[in-house]
Design a protein around this motif. Structure first.
Motif, PDB file in Angstrom:
ATOM      1  N   ASP A  49      -2.121 135.369  21.369  1.00 17.75           N
ATOM      2  CA  ASP A  49      -0.674 135.584  21.523  1.00 17.75           C
ATOM      3  C   ASP A  49      -0.355 136.044  22.935  1.00 17.75           C
ATOM      4  O   ASP A  49       0.598 135.569  23.563  1.00 17.75           O
ATOM      5  CB  ASP A  49      -0.224 136.632  20.505  1.00 17.75           C
ATOM      6  N   VAL A  87       1.978 134.153  26.078  1.00 15.92           N
ATOM      7  CA  VAL A  87       3.062 134.759  26.861  1.00 15.92           C
ATOM      8  C   VAL A  87       2.718 134.761  28.343  1.00 15.92           C
ATOM      9  O   VAL A  87       3.583 134.529  29.195  1.00 15.92           O
ATOM     10  CB  VAL A  87       3.323 136.174  26.330  1.00 15.92           C
ATOM     11  N   ILE A 130       3.497 131.399  29.711  1.00 15.22           N
ATOM     12  CA  ILE A 130       4.928 131.259  29.977  1.00 15.22           C
ATOM     13  C   ILE A 130       5.273 131.875  31.330  1.00 15.22           C
ATOM     14  O   ILE A 130       5.980 131.268  32.150  1.00 15.22           O
ATOM     15  CB  ILE A 130       5.760 131.934  28.877  1.00 15.22           C
ATOM     16  N   PHE A 176      10.935 124.473  32.831  1.00 11.14           N
ATOM     17  CA  PHE A 176      11.283 125.461  31.833  1.00 11.14           C
ATOM     18  C   PHE A 176      11.242 124.924  30.427  1.00 11.14           C
ATOM     19  O   PHE A 176      11.104 125.696  29.486  1.00 11.14           O
ATOM     20  CB  PHE A 176      12.645 126.056  32.153  1.00 11.14           C
ATOM     21  N   GLU A 177      11.354 123.604  30.287  1.00  9.30           N
ATOM     22  CA  GLU A 177      11.196 123.043  28.951  1.00  9.30           C
ATOM     23  C   GLU A 177       9.790 123.276  28.444  1.00  9.30           C
ATOM     24  O   GLU A 177       9.577 123.545  27.262  1.00  9.30           O
ATOM     25  CB  GLU A 177      11.514 121.540  28.954  1.00  9.30           C
ATOM     26  N   ALA A 217       7.876 125.803  29.226  1.00  6.93           N
ATOM     27  CA  ALA A 217       7.763 127.208  28.858  1.00  6.93           C
ATOM     28  C   ALA A 217       8.396 127.474  27.499  1.00  6.93           C
ATOM     29  O   ALA A 217       7.864 128.231  26.683  1.00  6.93           O
ATOM     30  CB  ALA A 217       8.413 128.090  29.922  1.00  6.93           C
ATOM     31  N   LEU A 218       9.548 126.821  27.240  1.00  5.97           N
ATOM     32  CA  LEU A 218      10.210 127.008  25.947  1.00  5.97           C
ATOM     33  C   LEU A 218       9.341 126.481  24.814  1.00  5.97           C
ATOM     34  O   LEU A 218       9.197 127.111  23.768  1.00  5.97           O
ATOM     35  CB  LEU A 218      11.551 126.279  25.967  1.00  5.97           C
ATOM     36  N   ALA A 269       6.571 128.862  24.120  1.00  3.19           N
ATOM     37  CA  ALA A 269       7.055 130.052  23.411  1.00  3.19           C
ATOM     38  C   ALA A 269       7.181 129.776  21.920  1.00  3.19           C
ATOM     39  O   ALA A 269       6.681 130.539  21.084  1.00  3.19           O
ATOM     40  CB  ALA A 269       8.395 130.493  23.989  1.00  3.19           C
ATOM     41  N   VAL A 270       7.846 128.651  21.582  1.00  7.60           N
ATOM     42  CA  VAL A 270       8.091 128.361  20.167  1.00  7.60           C
ATOM     43  C   VAL A 270       6.780 128.115  19.429  1.00  7.60           C
ATOM     44  O   VAL A 270       6.497 128.715  18.401  1.00  7.60           O
ATOM     45  CB  VAL A 270       9.024 127.143  20.041  1.00  7.60           C
ATOM     46  N   PHE A 317       4.492 131.197  19.031  1.00  3.83           N
ATOM     47  CA  PHE A 317       4.923 132.096  17.963  1.00  3.83           C
ATOM     48  C   PHE A 317       4.530 131.542  16.601  1.00  3.83           C
ATOM     49  O   PHE A 317       4.017 132.256  15.747  1.00  3.83           O
ATOM     50  CB  PHE A 317       6.432 132.289  18.061  1.00  3.83           C
ATOM     51  N   THR A 370       0.792 132.028  16.051  1.00  5.26           N
ATOM     52  CA  THR A 370       0.414 133.409  15.726  1.00  5.26           C
ATOM     53  C   THR A 370       0.782 133.756  14.296  1.00  5.26           C
ATOM     54  O   THR A 370      -0.011 134.371  13.572  1.00  5.26           O
ATOM     55  CB  THR A 370       1.124 134.362  16.690  1.00  5.26           C
ATOM     56  N   VAL A 371       1.992 133.350  13.879  1.00  5.86           N
ATOM     57  CA  VAL A 371       2.426 133.662  12.512  1.00  5.86           C
ATOM     58  C   VAL A 371       1.535 132.962  11.493  1.00  5.86           C
ATOM     59  O   VAL A 371       1.143 133.552  10.477  1.00  5.86           O
ATOM     60  CB  VAL A 371       3.904 133.260  12.332  1.00  5.86           C
TER      61      VAL A 371
END
Lengths: 89, 115
Positions: free
Chosen positions: A38, A42, A45, A61-62, A64-65, A68-69, A72, A75-76
Protein backbone atom coordinates in the motif's frame (compact mmCIF):
# COMPACT_ATOMS: atom_id res chain seq x y z
CA UNK A 1 14.90 26.97 -7.06
CA UNK A 2 11.95 24.79 -7.94
CA UNK A 3 14.24 22.34 -9.76
CA UNK A 4 16.44 21.94 -6.68
CA UNK A 5 13.44 21.31 -4.44
CA UNK A 6 12.12 18.87 -7.05
CA UNK A 7 15.37 16.89 -6.99
CA UNK A 8 15.35 16.77 -3.18
CA UNK A 9 11.74 15.56 -3.20
CA UNK A 10 12.65 12.93 -5.84
CA UNK A 11 15.49 11.64 -3.65
CA UNK A 12 13.33 11.50 -0.52
CA UNK A 13 10.41 9.70 -2.18
CA UNK A 14 12.76 7.22 -3.89
CA UNK A 15 14.36 6.43 -0.52
CA UNK A 16 10.88 5.94 0.91
CA UNK A 17 10.04 3.46 -1.88
CA UNK A 18 13.27 1.58 -1.21
CA UNK A 19 12.49 1.31 2.49
CA UNK A 20 9.00 -0.04 1.90
CA UNK A 21 10.55 -2.53 -0.53
CA UNK A 22 12.77 -3.72 2.33
CA UNK A 23 9.71 -4.18 4.52
CA UNK A 24 8.01 -6.04 1.65
CA UNK A 25 10.89 -8.52 1.50
CA UNK A 26 11.50 -8.87 5.24
CA UNK A 27 8.01 -8.60 6.79
CA UNK A 28 7.38 -11.64 8.98
CA UNK A 29 3.62 -11.69 8.40
CA UNK A 30 1.65 -11.44 5.13
CA UNK A 31 -0.14 -8.37 6.53
CA UNK A 32 3.20 -6.55 6.80
CA UNK A 33 3.69 -7.14 3.11
CA UNK A 34 0.20 -5.80 2.34
CA UNK A 35 1.02 -2.62 4.26
CA UNK A 36 4.32 -2.27 2.40
CA UNK A 37 2.52 -2.69 -0.93
CA UNK A 38 0.00 0.00 0.00
CA UNK A 39 2.85 2.36 0.82
CA UNK A 40 4.51 1.50 -2.48
CA UNK A 41 1.35 2.44 -4.38
CA UNK A 42 1.21 5.85 -2.72
CA UNK A 43 4.94 6.46 -3.27
CA UNK A 44 4.47 5.58 -6.94
CA UNK A 45 1.72 8.21 -7.15
CA UNK A 46 4.08 10.79 -5.63
CA UNK A 47 6.85 9.86 -8.07
CA UNK A 48 4.57 10.18 -11.09
CA UNK A 49 3.28 13.58 -9.96
CA UNK A 50 6.85 14.81 -9.37
CA UNK A 51 7.85 13.59 -12.82
CA UNK A 52 4.89 15.44 -14.32
CA UNK A 53 5.97 18.67 -12.62
CA UNK A 54 9.54 18.17 -13.83
CA UNK A 55 8.55 17.60 -17.45
CA UNK A 56 6.03 20.50 -17.28
CA UNK A 57 3.32 18.35 -18.83
CA UNK A 58 -0.05 17.47 -17.24
CA UNK A 59 -0.11 14.24 -19.19
CA UNK A 60 0.76 11.86 -16.38
CA UNK A 61 -2.04 12.42 -13.91
CA UNK A 62 -4.39 9.88 -15.38
CA UNK A 63 -1.78 7.23 -14.60
CA UNK A 64 -1.56 8.46 -11.00
CA UNK A 65 -5.35 8.35 -10.64
CA UNK A 66 -5.42 4.79 -12.00
CA UNK A 67 -2.75 3.66 -9.55
CA UNK A 68 -4.63 5.30 -6.67
CA UNK A 69 -7.91 3.54 -7.47
CA UNK A 70 -6.46 0.12 -8.27
CA UNK A 71 -4.03 0.23 -5.37
CA UNK A 72 -6.84 0.87 -2.93
CA UNK A 73 -8.88 -1.99 -4.43
CA UNK A 74 -5.86 -4.30 -4.18
CA UNK A 75 -5.22 -3.45 -0.54
CA UNK A 76 -8.88 -3.95 0.39
CA UNK A 77 -9.02 -7.29 -1.47
CA UNK A 78 -5.86 -8.59 0.22
CA UNK A 79 -7.03 -7.50 3.67
CA UNK A 80 -10.45 -9.07 3.28
CA UNK A 81 -8.88 -12.28 2.02
CA UNK A 82 -6.53 -12.46 5.01
CA UNK A 83 -9.40 -11.59 7.33
CA UNK A 84 -11.94 -14.19 6.24
CA UNK A 85 -10.43 -16.41 3.57
CA UNK A 86 -12.88 -15.02 1.04
CA UNK A 87 -12.85 -11.68 -0.75
CA UNK A 88 -16.61 -11.15 -0.92
CA UNK A 89 -18.99 -12.89 1.42
CA UNK B 1 7.04 32.90 -12.03
CA UNK B 2 6.58 35.04 -8.94
CA UNK B 3 9.61 34.44 -6.62
CA UNK B 4 7.50 34.31 -3.47
CA UNK B 5 5.24 31.69 -5.06
CA UNK B 6 8.31 29.71 -6.15
CA UNK B 7 9.72 29.70 -2.61
CA UNK B 8 6.35 28.63 -1.24
CA UNK B 9 6.08 25.77 -3.75
CA UNK B 10 9.64 24.64 -3.03
CA UNK B 11 9.00 24.60 0.71
CA UNK B 12 5.79 22.58 0.20
CA UNK B 13 7.65 20.12 -2.04
CA UNK B 14 10.40 19.52 0.51
CA UNK B 15 7.80 19.17 3.28
CA UNK B 16 5.84 16.62 1.25
CA UNK B 17 8.95 14.62 0.44
CA UNK B 18 10.04 14.70 4.08
CA UNK B 19 6.71 13.37 5.33
CA UNK B 20 6.71 10.60 2.72
CA UNK B 21 10.21 9.61 3.86
CA UNK B 22 9.10 9.69 7.50
CA UNK B 23 6.15 7.43 6.78
CA UNK B 24 8.37 4.80 5.24
CA UNK B 25 10.93 5.18 8.02
CA UNK B 26 8.17 4.09 10.40
CA UNK B 27 7.82 0.88 8.39
CA UNK B 28 11.43 -0.06 9.06
CA UNK B 29 12.12 1.17 12.57
CA UNK B 30 8.99 0.29 14.55
CA UNK B 31 8.91 -3.17 16.18
CA UNK B 32 5.24 -4.09 15.87
CA UNK B 33 2.61 -4.29 13.12
CA UNK B 34 0.11 -2.13 14.99
CA UNK B 35 2.77 0.55 15.43
CA UNK B 36 3.86 0.27 11.82
CA UNK B 37 0.32 0.99 10.69
CA UNK B 38 0.68 4.61 11.85
CA UNK B 39 3.36 5.58 9.35
CA UNK B 40 1.85 5.25 5.87
CA UNK B 41 -1.35 7.07 6.83
CA UNK B 42 0.64 10.22 7.62
CA UNK B 43 2.76 9.73 4.52
CA UNK B 44 -0.31 9.50 2.32
CA UNK B 45 -2.27 12.46 3.58
CA UNK B 46 0.47 14.96 4.42
CA UNK B 47 3.22 13.85 2.02
CA UNK B 48 1.40 13.02 -1.17
CA UNK B 49 -1.27 15.65 -0.44
CA UNK B 50 1.40 18.36 -0.30
CA UNK B 51 3.01 17.16 -3.54
CA UNK B 52 -0.38 17.10 -5.27
CA UNK B 53 -1.13 20.62 -4.01
CA UNK B 54 2.17 21.85 -5.47
CA UNK B 55 1.32 20.26 -8.81
CA UNK B 56 -2.15 21.78 -8.82
CA UNK B 57 -0.89 25.33 -8.09
CA UNK B 58 2.00 24.98 -10.56
CA UNK B 59 -0.19 23.96 -13.47
CA UNK B 60 -2.86 26.55 -12.63
CA UNK B 61 -0.19 29.26 -12.77
CA UNK B 62 1.14 27.92 -16.09
CA UNK B 63 -2.24 28.48 -17.74
CA UNK B 64 -4.45 25.41 -17.74
CA UNK B 65 -6.72 25.09 -14.72
CA UNK B 66 -6.15 21.50 -13.62
CA UNK B 67 -8.47 19.77 -11.16
CA UNK B 68 -7.14 16.22 -11.57
CA UNK B 69 -4.82 16.52 -8.64
CA UNK B 70 -7.58 17.72 -6.33
CA UNK B 71 -9.51 14.64 -7.40
CA UNK B 72 -6.60 12.36 -6.52
CA UNK B 73 -6.15 14.15 -3.19
CA UNK B 74 -9.83 13.78 -2.28
CA UNK B 75 -9.75 10.11 -3.25
CA UNK B 76 -6.63 9.46 -1.13
CA UNK B 77 -8.12 11.33 1.85
CA UNK B 78 -11.22 9.17 1.71
CA UNK B 79 -9.61 5.79 1.10
CA UNK B 80 -6.57 5.90 3.40
CA UNK B 81 -8.56 5.52 6.65
CA UNK B 82 -10.64 2.74 5.09
CA UNK B 83 -7.60 0.63 4.17
CA UNK B 84 -5.92 1.31 7.52
CA UNK B 85 -9.09 0.26 9.36
CA UNK B 86 -9.38 -2.95 7.32
CA UNK B 87 -5.74 -3.86 7.90
CA UNK B 88 -6.08 -3.27 11.64
CA UNK B 89 -9.20 -5.44 11.69
CA UNK B 90 -7.38 -8.22 9.85
CA UNK B 91 -4.47 -7.93 12.31
CA UNK B 92 -6.79 -8.29 15.32
CA UNK B 93 -8.54 -11.30 13.85
CA UNK B 94 -5.26 -12.92 12.88
CA UNK B 95 -4.03 -12.32 16.44
CA UNK B 96 -0.69 -10.83 15.46
CA UNK B 97 1.81 -10.50 18.30
CA UNK B 98 2.43 -7.14 19.89
CA UNK B 99 5.64 -5.70 21.31
CA UNK B 100 6.53 -5.88 24.99
CA UNK B 101 4.56 -3.76 27.49
CA UNK B 102 1.77 -2.92 25.08
CA UNK B 103 -1.83 -3.98 25.35
CA UNK B 104 -2.99 -6.53 22.86
CA UNK B 105 -6.26 -5.44 21.20
CA UNK B 106 -7.81 -8.90 21.35
CA UNK B 107 -7.10 -9.76 24.99
CA UNK B 108 -6.66 -6.23 26.43
CA UNK B 109 -3.78 -7.42 28.63
CA UNK B 110 -0.05 -6.79 28.51
CA UNK B 111 0.96 -10.32 27.57
CA UNK B 112 3.70 -10.38 25.04
CA UNK B 113 2.34 -13.32 23.16
CA UNK B 114 -1.10 -13.45 21.59
CA UNK B 115 -3.47 -16.12 22.91
Amino acid sequence: MLTIALMIAFALVSLASLMSLIRLLVGPEPLDRVLALDTLYVNAIALIILFGIWQKSPLYFEAALLIAVLGFIGTVAFSKYLLRGDVME
Amino acid sequence: MNPALEIFLSALLILGGFFTFLGSLALIKLPDFFMRLHGPTKATTLGTGAILLVSSIYFTVQGTVSLHEILITAFLFITTPISAHLMAKAAIHLKLTTAKNTRHPATNTSDTKAP
